[in-house]
Design an enzyme around this catalytic site. Structure first.
Site, short mmCIF file in Angstrom:
data_model
loop_
_atom_site.label_atom_id
_atom_site.label_comp_id
_atom_site.label_asym_id
_atom_site.label_seq_id
_atom_site.Cartn_x
_atom_site.Cartn_y
_atom_site.Cartn_z
N LEU A 8 -2.44 -60.71 64.60
CA LEU A 8 -3.92 -60.56 65.52
C LEU A 8 -4.33 -61.68 64.82
CD1 LEU A 8 -3.89 -57.67 67.53
CD2 LEU A 8 -2.96 -60.05 68.55
N GLU A 39 -6.13 -32.87 49.40
CA GLU A 39 -5.72 -34.03 49.61
C GLU A 39 -5.24 -34.98 50.81
OE1 GLU A 39 -4.11 -34.08 45.51
OE2 GLU A 39 -3.33 -35.99 45.81
N GLU A 77 7.99 -39.01 52.59
CA GLU A 77 9.47 -38.07 53.04
C GLU A 77 9.49 -36.98 52.24
OE1 GLU A 77 8.76 -41.22 51.08
OE2 GLU A 77 9.90 -42.55 52.42
C1 LIG Z 1 -2.64 -46.11 43.51
C2 LIG Z 1 -1.83 -44.40 42.82
C3 LIG Z 1 -2.87 -43.61 42.55
C4 LIG Z 1 -2.06 -42.45 42.46
N1 LIG Z 1 -3.70 -41.54 41.94
C5 LIG Z 1 -2.83 -40.47 41.36
C6 LIG Z 1 -3.54 -39.40 40.85
O1 LIG Z 1 -4.48 -39.53 41.08
N2 LIG Z 1 -2.79 -38.30 40.32
C7 LIG Z 1 -1.36 -38.25 40.26
O2 LIG Z 1 -0.62 -36.99 39.96
N3 LIG Z 1 -0.70 -38.89 40.72
C8 LIG Z 1 -0.81 -40.26 41.27
N4 LIG Z 1 -0.36 -40.80 42.65
C9 LIG Z 1 0.81 -40.18 42.29
C10 LIG Z 1 1.88 -40.49 42.97
O3 LIG Z 1 1.35 -38.89 44.07
C11 LIG Z 1 3.30 -40.52 42.94
O4 LIG Z 1 3.44 -42.05 42.87
C12 LIG Z 1 4.76 -39.90 44.25
O5 LIG Z 1 3.79 -38.31 44.52
C13 LIG Z 1 5.69 -40.50 43.95
O6 LIG Z 1 5.71 -40.01 42.58
P1 LIG Z 1 6.69 -40.84 42.44
O7 LIG Z 1 6.44 -42.47 42.34
O8 LIG Z 1 7.43 -40.43 40.24
O9 LIG Z 1 8.22 -41.35 42.70
P2 LIG Z 1 9.65 -40.57 42.51
O10 LIG Z 1 9.84 -39.08 42.41
O11 LIG Z 1 9.76 -40.88 41.96
O12 LIG Z 1 10.24 -41.04 44.05
C14 LIG Z 1 11.00 -42.31 44.77
C15 LIG Z 1 10.80 -42.24 45.87
O13 LIG Z 1 12.49 -41.29 46.06
C16 LIG Z 1 11.59 -40.62 46.82
N5 LIG Z 1 12.42 -38.73 46.85
C17 LIG Z 1 11.96 -38.31 45.70
N6 LIG Z 1 12.04 -37.12 46.02
C18 LIG Z 1 13.00 -36.72 47.35
C19 LIG Z 1 13.50 -36.06 48.50
N7 LIG Z 1 13.70 -34.91 47.60
N8 LIG Z 1 13.69 -36.17 49.50
C20 LIG Z 1 13.51 -37.55 49.84
N9 LIG Z 1 12.95 -38.79 48.81
C21 LIG Z 1 12.36 -38.07 47.68
C22 LIG Z 1 10.64 -40.61 47.47
O14 LIG Z 1 9.85 -40.37 48.54
C23 LIG Z 1 10.22 -41.73 47.26
O15 LIG Z 1 10.22 -42.84 48.25
C24 LIG Z 1 -0.62 -42.24 42.19
C25 LIG Z 1 0.14 -43.42 42.99
C26 LIG Z 1 -0.32 -44.52 43.27
C27 LIG Z 1 0.71 -45.80 43.20
#
Ligand SMILES: Cc1cc2nc3c(=O)[nH]c(=O)nc-3n(C[C@H](O)[C@H](O)[C@H](O)COP(=O)(O)OP(=O)(O)OC[C@H]3O[C@@H](n4cnc5c(N)ncnc54)[C@H](O)[C@@H]3O)c2cc1C
Length: 387
Positions: free
Chosen positions: A343, A248, A373
């Site tokens: 640009l 992926e 991250e």
């Molecule tokens: C358009 C889109 C398509 C997607 N498609 C899929 C899909 O098909 N299937 C699926 O299962 N998911 C999907 N996702 C979900 C995506 O994988 C998650 O949004 C992503 O993994 C981040 O999880 P979260 O949104 O819960 O953010 P959070 O986990 O809440 O994170 C919030 C912030 O905290 C940071 N953070 C979290 N933990 C840590 C750490 N330990 N150290 C430092 N920083 C940290 C993160 O980097 C981020 O900046 C999709 C998301 C989007 C927006």
């Protein structure tokens, strides 16, 4: 720098992909997908018929039998993004990189027979549902449960941000089959569209990828037969996810390099045509220097991607290597596309121009597939010798 990882077969295939895109990814089609918020099924079926999806599906199930060789998939990704059809590239990617591999590499014989032929023809569309409203990065925090019952499981919970979530016929779903958050507490179950209690909830309105659906899913007492347990054994879900995540992440890296390349190409073309102060924009030293910087970064991006593609083909792309590829390529992509928008001047901000769409699509590359991250965390843990 010339790339040398593709042979005649790949280039012949590239020709077919270009023909398909010239016919199906027209401006009109792209506008239609954006307006509908999803790719129409006819296009996905046509892609199946033309052999653009189901590339890793073994030939005996009607696919192209590429298994570990991701280069043909990379060709599809590169070309689809090059014509500005990011949403279509997204839909192809979900099918081939996020859904199909779980059946090809981890499915039982029955699961392969049931799903793969339709997934190769585009009749059956798949999705992967890991993320929940309360758990994204921290996947072990999911709450969706699958409780054993006679002949199967009763599933309750909700998923969010699921790409192709509205259109998918089958969803590979990460569930808790055990207590606590040990890796053995999780499994992957195939939930089928139409199962009682399985609701395709809201389709989410996104910043980019307007033509590809991303949806919420909810499960209320959904009965899922035990034949739908991926691999036929409970407790493997976490390990199964870990097995496919390098692919992926590599696929996101390819998409990032392809979008950066497309952005560069569009910008060269645009700045050659656009004039200011009686000169072409490309004749300003600033423009030429910026383009020179991008050209060098693109060489590095492709060299990195090509190496990763070959390592993956040998079955040796580790979690750490894939994480590095994912965060480094998507960050270069973001910087390059930002410069390209600049640009283009004001036109770079107008959605009619492919650079504007590519820029908005690119933003999520640093978030999904594991945020950058989390990618740095994976890499740095290895460096520090932490588990
Ligand atoms: C358009 C889109 C398509 C997607 N498609 C899929 C899909 O098909 N299937 C699926 O299962 N998911 C999907 N996702 C979900 C995506 O994988 C998650 O949004 C992503 O993994 C981040 O999880 P979260 O949104 O819960 O953010 P959070 O986990 O809440 O994170 C919030 C912030 O905290 C940071 N953070 C979290 N933990 C840590 C750490 N330990 N150290 C430092 N920083 C940290 C993160 O980097 C981020 O900046 C999709 C998301 C989007 C927006």
């Amino acid at each position: 720098m010339e790339r040398d990882i593709y042979d005649e077969d790949h280039e012949a295939f590239r020709g077919l992909v270009k023909e398909f895109l010239a016919r199906y990814a027209t401006n009109e089609a792209r506008e239609g997908w954006d307006a509908a918020g999803e790719i129409d099924r006819d296009t996905m079926r046509a892609a199946g018929e033309a052999g653009l999806i189901g590339l890793s599906v073994p030939e005996e199930y009607g696919g192209a039998g590429m298994l570990q060789d991701y280069r043909f998939r990379a060709v599809v990704n590169e070309e689809t993004i090059a014509v500005g059809a990011g949403s279509l590239a997204g839909a192809f990617g979900i099918q081939d990189d996020l859904a199909v591999p779980y059946i090809v590499h981890m499915g039982t014989d029955e699961q392969k027979q049931k799903w793969l032929p339709g997934m190769a023809t585009g009749e059956i569309l798949g999705a992967l549902a890991m993320t929940e409203p309360g758990a994204g990065s921290d996947l072990r925090g999911i709450k969706t449960t699958a409780k054993k019952t006679d002949g199967g499981y009763i599933v309750n919970g909700a998923k969010t941000f699921i790409s192709s979530g509205k259109t998918a016929d089958m969803v590979v779903t990460f569930v808790k089959t055990g207590d606590g958050n040990r890796p053995e507490a999780f499994s992957l179950l195939i939930l089928e569209s139409g199962m009682e209690g399985f609701d395709h909830g809201k389709t989410l309105s996104k910043m980019g990828f307007h033509g590809h659906d991303t949806a919420e899913l909810s499960f209320t007492d959904v009965f899922v037969p035990e034949e739908n347990l991926i691999g036929g054994k409970e407790g493997l879900g976490f390990v199964q996810l870990m097995m496919n995540l390098p692919l992926e992440r590599l696929s996101i890296g390819v998409a990032a390099a392809a979008a950066a390349q497309a952005g560069f190409d569009w910008t060269v073309e645009y700045t050659k045509e656009r004039e200011a102060f009686g000169e072409r924009v490309i004749d300003f030293q600033n423009t030429r220097f910026q383009l020179a910087d991008i050209a060098a970064t693109l060489d590095a991006l492709w060299a990195y991607i090509d190496r990763a593609l070959l390592i993956y083909k040998d079955g040796a792309l580790s979690a750490e290597e894939a994480a590095k590829v994912k965060f480094w390529t998507t960050e270069r992509e973001w910087e390059i596309l930002d410069t390209c928008v600049q640009l283009h001047g004001g036109y770079g901000y107008i959605m009619e121009y492919p650079i504007a769409r590519a820029f908005l699509d690119a933003r999520v590359h640093r978030i999904y597939g594991g945020s950058n991250e989390i990618m740095r965390d994976i890499v740095s843990r290895k460096i520090a010798g932490k588990r």
